[in-house]
Design an enzyme around this catalytic site. Structure first.
Site, PDB file in Angstrom:
ATOM      1  N   ALA A   1       0.841  -1.210   0.000  1.00 12.86           N
ATOM      2  CA  ALA A   1       0.000   0.000   0.000  1.00 12.86           C
ATOM      3  C   ALA A   1       0.866   1.247   0.000  1.00 12.86           C
ATOM      4  CB  ALA A   1      -0.940  -0.014   1.200  1.00 12.86           C
ATOM      5  N   GLY A   2       1.973   1.182  -0.713  1.00 10.76           N
ATOM      6  CA  GLY A   2       2.851   2.348  -0.839  1.00 10.76           C
ATOM      7  C   GLY A   2       2.345   3.272  -1.934  1.00 10.76           C
TER       8      GLY A   2
ATOM      9  N   ARG B   1      15.197   0.633  -4.761  1.00  4.12           N
ATOM     10  CA  ARG B   1      16.663   0.535  -4.721  1.00  4.12           C
ATOM     11  C   ARG B   1      17.210   1.718  -3.940  1.00  4.12           C
ATOM     12  NH1 ARG B   1      20.172  -1.161  -9.913  1.00  4.12           N
ATOM     13  NH2 ARG B   1      22.219  -0.531  -9.198  1.00  4.12           N
TER      14      ARG B   1
ATOM     15  N   VAL C   1       4.156  -5.815 -10.202  1.00  7.34           N
ATOM     16  CA  VAL C   1       4.668  -4.472 -10.492  1.00  7.34           C
ATOM     17  C   VAL C   1       6.057  -4.280  -9.869  1.00  7.34           C
ATOM     18  CG1 VAL C   1       4.163  -1.984 -10.261  1.00  7.34           C
ATOM     19  CG2 VAL C   1       2.286  -3.593 -10.545  1.00  7.34           C
TER      20      VAL C   1
ATOM     21  N   ASN D   1       9.851  -4.345  -8.901  1.00  5.71           N
ATOM     22  CA  ASN D   1      11.086  -4.445  -9.696  1.00  5.71           C
ATOM     23  C   ASN D   1      12.138  -5.312  -9.014  1.00  5.71           C
ATOM     24  OD1 ASN D   1      10.820  -2.981 -12.146  1.00  5.71           O
ATOM     25  ND2 ASN D   1      10.599  -1.114 -10.929  1.00  5.71           N
TER      26      ASN D   1
ATOM     27  N   HIS E   1      12.064  -4.625 -18.795  1.00 11.40           N
ATOM     28  CA  HIS E   1      11.847  -3.300 -18.219  1.00 11.40           C
ATOM     29  C   HIS E   1      13.178  -2.783 -17.682  1.00 11.40           C
ATOM     30  CE1 HIS E   1       9.658  -0.052 -16.471  1.00 11.40           C
ATOM     31  NE2 HIS E   1       9.868  -0.414 -15.230  1.00 11.40           N
TER      32      HIS E   1
HETATM   33  N1  APR Z   1       3.869  -7.665   2.107  1.00  8.92           N
HETATM   34  C1  APR Z   1       3.099  -6.571   1.880  1.00  8.92           C
HETATM   35  N2  APR Z   1       3.600  -5.343   1.705  1.00  8.92           N
HETATM   36  C2  APR Z   1       4.923  -5.188   1.796  1.00  8.92           C
HETATM   37  C3  APR Z   1       5.804  -6.279   2.040  1.00  8.92           C
HETATM   38  C4  APR Z   1       5.217  -7.555   2.185  1.00  8.92           C
HETATM   39  N3  APR Z   1       5.973  -8.638   2.431  1.00  8.92           N
HETATM   40  N4  APR Z   1       7.060  -5.805   2.047  1.00  8.92           N
HETATM   41  C5  APR Z   1       6.995  -4.476   1.827  1.00  8.92           C
HETATM   42  N5  APR Z   1       5.700  -4.104   1.664  1.00  8.92           N
HETATM   43  C6  APR Z   1       5.160  -2.769   1.397  1.00  8.92           C
HETATM   44  C7  APR Z   1       5.853  -1.641   2.141  1.00  8.92           C
HETATM   45  O1  APR Z   1       5.432  -1.593   3.490  1.00  8.92           O
HETATM   46  C8  APR Z   1       5.420  -0.427   1.331  1.00  8.92           C
HETATM   47  O2  APR Z   1       4.232   0.160   1.841  1.00  8.92           O
HETATM   48  O3  APR Z   1       5.334  -2.427   0.035  1.00  8.92           O
HETATM   49  C9  APR Z   1       5.142  -1.007  -0.063  1.00  8.92           C
HETATM   50  C10 APR Z   1       6.054  -0.442  -1.149  1.00  8.92           C
HETATM   51  O4  APR Z   1       5.716   0.886  -1.308  1.00  8.92           O
HETATM   52  P1  APR Z   1       6.757   2.048  -1.660  1.00  8.92           P
HETATM   53  O5  APR Z   1       7.978   1.882  -0.846  1.00  8.92           O
HETATM   54  O6  APR Z   1       6.000   3.349  -1.626  1.00  8.92           O
HETATM   55  O7  APR Z   1       7.200   1.697  -3.155  1.00  8.92           O
HETATM   56  P2  APR Z   1       6.405   2.075  -4.488  1.00  8.92           P
HETATM   57  O8  APR Z   1       6.894   3.374  -5.013  1.00  8.92           O
HETATM   58  O9  APR Z   1       4.942   1.893  -4.289  1.00  8.92           O
HETATM   59  O10 APR Z   1       6.967   0.936  -5.482  1.00  8.92           O
HETATM   60  C11 APR Z   1       6.633  -0.414  -5.284  1.00  8.92           C
HETATM   61  O11 APR Z   1       6.751  -0.963  -7.602  1.00  8.92           O
HETATM   62  O12 APR Z   1       7.371   0.306  -9.440  1.00  8.92           O
HETATM   63  C12 APR Z   1       7.789  -0.656  -8.500  1.00  8.92           C
HETATM   64  O13 APR Z   1      10.191  -0.306  -8.282  1.00  8.92           O
HETATM   65  C13 APR Z   1       8.928  -0.173  -7.637  1.00  8.92           C
HETATM   66  O14 APR Z   1       9.424  -2.327  -6.704  1.00  8.92           O
HETATM   67  C14 APR Z   1       8.804  -1.080  -6.458  1.00  8.92           C
HETATM   68  C15 APR Z   1       7.294  -1.265  -6.334  1.00  8.92           C
END
Ligand code: APR
Length: 308
Positions: free
Chosen positions: A10-11, A82, A118, A120, A175
């Protein structure tokens, strides 16, 4: 019964995807994240705005993979970005661990779901999701080609100062830096862009497309792109749930198509109610084929680095 779309992570990308999907009214949306309160808070905030937006979809949040149960589509955005000092292999290992956990949960709780990855590095994570779930190829795909293509399309529209509605273009391959924007197949209302934009300028647009993700990272400094990735994933959800049979590039599991196998890789597909309904093989020029093969080698190398 209403369809159910679960979004794991939910990021930035996940929450934006929940917004776009809820506005499409294709079903109810569940956000799942490990951080307590975040998926619940974002889902509630979204739902509170839904009367104003007239988006008739429930949005809920959870910290439990149990809530994947009954999902028709699962979008996986969970992962680490990253960070400085992190090698590509470090990122691959960290995100593979997350994808492995999420894949096991999807297999157990939502065995009939379509999965759109989605996270990476995209092609590799999609391949790993497919392997770990053991789901049929048609049901596990990665979102990258739609994003790279929408970037390419938006740059062409900017260049010519024409409506984005009239620009069609496709980016194939992995990608990464070696992605293959196909200028030959890009059109503005059916007019090849090669007739409208001089070759040298078109090459600059191709380079900008390849660096599209990095351009946003350089501007944001503390994160990566999310509006365009989230809307691209939402379009794939819509294509499946409305059986639209959209022709879009997705990271699909290849089994000999384009002379490639044992990898997920960006190719044009028909996307409908059965997921990847079919892979379209377009005849490629020698240089396009060489570029595609170079990109495939990069993905293959990364697949080799996955945990066994
Ligand atoms: N289960 C559920 N959620 C998780 C887990 C897990 N095991 N591990 C991490 N998360 C959550 C984090 O808590 C965070 O809220 O995944 C979310 C990632 O969100 P962001 O850090 O905001 O990253 P975001 O910009 O949304 O990108 C997510 O998509 O485009 C790709 O490269 C990008 O790999 C990245 C992904």
């Amino acid at each position: 019964m209403r369809k159910k779309i679960s979004i794991v992570g939910a990021g930035n990308v996940g929450a934006s995807c929940a917004l776009y999907v809820s506005e499409m009214e294709v079903g109810d949306v569940t956000l799942i994240d490990i951080v307590e309160g975040v998926p619940q808070g974002k889902a509630l905030d979204l739902f509170e705005g839904s009367p104003v937006r007239r988006a008739d979809a429930k949005t809920t949040g959870s910290n439990s993979y149990d809530d994947l149960a009954g999902s028709d589509v699962v979008v996986v955005t969970a992962g680490f970005p990253r960070k400085p000092g992190m090698s590509r292999t470090d990122l691959l290992n960290a995100n593979a661990e997350i994808i492995g956990t999420v894949a096991d949960a999807i297999r157990e709780k939502a065995p009939k779901a379509f999965v759109i990855v989605v996270t990476n590095p995209l092609d590799v994570m999609t391949y790993y999701m497919w392997k770990r779930t053991g789901f049929p190829r048609q049901r596990v795909m990665g979102m990258a080609g739609v994003l790279d293509s929408t970037r390419f399309r938006s740059f062409i529209a900017m260049e010519l100062n024409v409506s984005i509605e009239d620009v069609m273009a496709m980016v194939l391959g992995g990608h990464g830096d070696a992605m293959v924007p196909l200028t030959r197949f890009a059109t503005v209302s059916g007019i090849p862009v090669t007739e409208l934009i001089p070759e040298a300028r078109l090459n600059e647009i191709v380079t900008r497309t390849k660096n599209g993700g990095a351009e946003i990272v350089a501007l944001l400094k503390t994160g990566s792109a999310f509006y365009a990735p989230a809307s691209s994933a939402a379009q794939m959800v819509e294509a499946i749930l409305k059986d639209k049979r959209r022709v879009v590039p997705v990271a699909a599991g290849l089994n000999g198509e384009y002379g490639l196998k044992d990898l997920h890789f960006g190719v044009p597909v028909v996307l409908g109610e059965n997921g990847v309904e079919r892979i379209i093989e377009v005849p490629l020029s020698e240089s396009e084929r060489a570029a595609l093969e170079k990109s495939a080698r990069e993905v293959h190398d990364m697949i080799g680095e996955l945990p066994k």
